[in-house]
Scaffold this motif. Sequence first.
Motif, PDB file in Angstrom:
ATOM      1  N   GLY A   4     -40.952  13.581  37.582  1.00 47.65           N
ATOM      2  CA  GLY A   4     -40.402  13.491  38.939  1.00 47.65           C
ATOM      3  C   GLY A   4     -40.564  12.113  39.535  1.00 47.65           C
ATOM      4  O   GLY A   4     -39.651  11.602  40.203  1.00 47.65           O
ATOM      5  N   SER A   5     -41.718  11.478  39.305  1.00 44.53           N
ATOM      6  CA  SER A   5     -41.948  10.130  39.828  1.00 44.53           C
ATOM      7  C   SER A   5     -41.000   9.121  39.193  1.00 44.53           C
ATOM      8  O   SER A   5     -40.447   8.251  39.878  1.00 44.53           O
ATOM      9  CB  SER A   5     -43.404   9.716  39.584  1.00 44.53           C
ATOM     10  OG  SER A   5     -44.299  10.615  40.210  1.00 44.53           O
ATOM     11  N   LEU A  30     -36.354   5.607  39.728  1.00 45.69           N
ATOM     12  CA  LEU A  30     -35.139   5.045  39.128  1.00 45.69           C
ATOM     13  C   LEU A  30     -33.878   5.445  39.880  1.00 45.69           C
ATOM     14  O   LEU A  30     -32.796   4.944  39.561  1.00 45.69           O
ATOM     15  CB  LEU A  30     -35.031   5.485  37.668  1.00 45.69           C
ATOM     16  CG  LEU A  30     -36.098   4.928  36.723  1.00 45.69           C
ATOM     17  CD1 LEU A  30     -35.879   5.443  35.312  1.00 45.69           C
ATOM     18  CD2 LEU A  30     -36.092   3.400  36.741  1.00 45.69           C
ATOM     19  N   THR A  31     -33.994   6.326  40.863  1.00 46.63           N
ATOM     20  CA  THR A  31     -32.829   6.678  41.681  1.00 46.63           C
ATOM     21  C   THR A  31     -32.293   5.457  42.415  1.00 46.63           C
ATOM     22  O   THR A  31     -31.122   5.411  42.797  1.00 46.63           O
ATOM     23  CB  THR A  31     -33.205   7.787  42.690  1.00 46.63           C
ATOM     24  OG1 THR A  31     -33.663   8.931  41.962  1.00 46.63           O
ATOM     25  CG2 THR A  31     -32.017   8.203  43.542  1.00 46.63           C
ATOM     26  N   PHE A  32     -33.143   4.446  42.597  1.00 46.60           N
ATOM     27  CA  PHE A  32     -32.720   3.208  43.243  1.00 46.60           C
ATOM     28  C   PHE A  32     -31.570   2.552  42.486  1.00 46.60           C
ATOM     29  O   PHE A  32     -30.730   1.879  43.079  1.00 46.60           O
ATOM     30  CB  PHE A  32     -33.911   2.254  43.324  1.00 46.60           C
ATOM     31  CG  PHE A  32     -33.739   1.163  44.331  1.00 46.60           C
ATOM     32  CD1 PHE A  32     -33.285  -0.079  43.952  1.00 46.60           C
ATOM     33  CD2 PHE A  32     -34.030   1.384  45.665  1.00 46.60           C
ATOM     34  CE1 PHE A  32     -33.123  -1.085  44.888  1.00 46.60           C
ATOM     35  CE2 PHE A  32     -33.868   0.386  46.612  1.00 46.60           C
ATOM     36  CZ  PHE A  32     -33.420  -0.857  46.216  1.00 46.60           C
ATOM     37  N   ILE A  33     -31.543   2.737  41.154  1.00 50.77           N
ATOM     38  CA  ILE A  33     -30.453   2.216  40.335  1.00 50.77           C
ATOM     39  C   ILE A  33     -29.453   3.346  40.138  1.00 50.77           C
ATOM     40  O   ILE A  33     -29.802   4.388  39.589  1.00 50.77           O
ATOM     41  CB  ILE A  33     -30.963   1.723  38.970  1.00 50.77           C
ATOM     42  CG1 ILE A  33     -32.111   0.720  39.168  1.00 50.77           C
ATOM     43  CG2 ILE A  33     -29.833   1.077  38.172  1.00 50.77           C
ATOM     44  CD1 ILE A  33     -32.745   0.270  37.871  1.00 50.77           C
ATOM     45  N   PRO A  34     -28.220   3.193  40.591  1.00 52.28           N
ATOM     46  CA  PRO A  34     -27.255   4.300  40.547  1.00 52.28           C
ATOM     47  C   PRO A  34     -27.123   4.898  39.150  1.00 52.28           C
ATOM     48  O   PRO A  34     -27.011   4.175  38.160  1.00 52.28           O
ATOM     49  CB  PRO A  34     -25.945   3.641  40.995  1.00 52.28           C
ATOM     50  CG  PRO A  34     -26.371   2.463  41.812  1.00 52.28           C
ATOM     51  CD  PRO A  34     -27.650   1.976  41.177  1.00 52.28           C
ATOM     52  N   TYR A  35     -27.162   6.222  39.087  1.00 50.89           N
ATOM     53  CA  TYR A  35     -26.940   7.030  37.890  1.00 50.89           C
ATOM     54  C   TYR A  35     -28.100   6.962  36.881  1.00 50.89           C
ATOM     55  O   TYR A  35     -28.279   7.885  36.096  1.00 50.89           O
ATOM     56  CB  TYR A  35     -25.647   6.613  37.157  1.00 50.89           C
ATOM     57  CG  TYR A  35     -24.462   6.477  38.061  1.00 50.89           C
ATOM     58  CD1 TYR A  35     -23.984   7.565  38.790  1.00 50.89           C
ATOM     59  CD2 TYR A  35     -23.821   5.263  38.225  1.00 50.89           C
ATOM     60  CE1 TYR A  35     -22.895   7.434  39.639  1.00 50.89           C
ATOM     61  CE2 TYR A  35     -22.726   5.121  39.068  1.00 50.89           C
ATOM     62  CZ  TYR A  35     -22.276   6.214  39.771  1.00 50.89           C
ATOM     63  OH  TYR A  35     -21.203   6.082  40.610  1.00 50.89           O
TER      64      TYR A  35
END
Length: 380
Positions: free
Chosen positions: A232-233, A238-243
């Motif tokens: 989850g972390s 990595l959600t900061f980088i799209p996809y």
Amino acid sequence: MALPVRQQITYWTVATLVLVLSLWWLGNVILPFIMGGAIAYFLDPLADRLEKLGLSRATSTAIIALVAVLIFVVLALAVVPMLVRQLGQLIALAPDLLRSFQTFLNERFPDLLQNSVVNDTLNSLGDAIKSRGGELAATLLSSAMTVVNIVVFIVVVPVVTFYMLLDWDRMVAKIDGWLPRDHVATIRHIARDIDRVLSGFVRGQVTVCLVLGTFYAVALMAAGLDFGLLVGSVAGALTFIPYIGAIIGGSLAIGLALFQFWGEWLNIGIVAGIFALGQFLEGNFVTPKLVGESVGLHPLWLIFALSAFGTLFGFVGMLVAVPVAAVIGVVARFFIDQYLQGALYRGVSGRNPPYDAPPGLINEATGEVTGVIENGDNET
């Protein structure tokens, strides 16, 4: 005596080059100041809201600092040790995961492993993980401590953040006073656009990362996944980088679920459903609410900026990549707008006909096409 425009451009160009060289040569030295400034910028709206409630700037900053210290203590005592432990366990388990994957391929796709290249690659990868797994974990931890020294986190960054947050409004007013008076309105307009993009994307996207990371970690742990907090972390960060966050986090979670729950398809489906639900919430509620529909940062431009600045300036480059990408994007759009309104685009007469019509068919006053153009049997 006012400086000529050409000389002003020269000075600003030199200042930009000095800034770039400073990032290049003084990366580790200026790292705490960049991080402190970024955190202060992120927290400034919260301090402004507390001021609107009647608190002074110093009191607002002190309250934010106390809350931040409490959060840091909780993370340092509870979350971080668990993350480190799960990372070590995952690296130790990696050879078994690889062997299970190899066995699965051998049972389901025996022809695939007859390819010596695939088989040799899997075997060499398993041997490397087995022999260097502990070294890899130690390297990851030691490199992280080298890049972000523990003293920086405990002492320097909080101090820099506190004083920058305390004096943020005064610093902005001081910088505004240094702007060239002939161009102050234009620069303020560009600065407002930059702030809109940064506040809409950086602040919003960081919040999205925290929300999704917490959701994934709590949901995966509730589903019984052994490495739920770690997965989850990673997915949230990595959600900061799209996809990228969804792909890596989802693949890692589903892969671990297949290894842990093989044959228990309901549990595997729950893990997959958690990521499907997370992506649905992100795309339809979380990101539109926190980031906004459009802030002018295309995902491809963001990925390129992170890759380029990370390669050129290392960890410091990764930190400044998004703000610099936002600044470049806003400035580029400003100059494009100037070009579209200028004589170079519109021509000396200022006309902008929809296509290259013969001069006799263009109204001299408005630039509009007033006649018809014969094209064989058709007329336009």
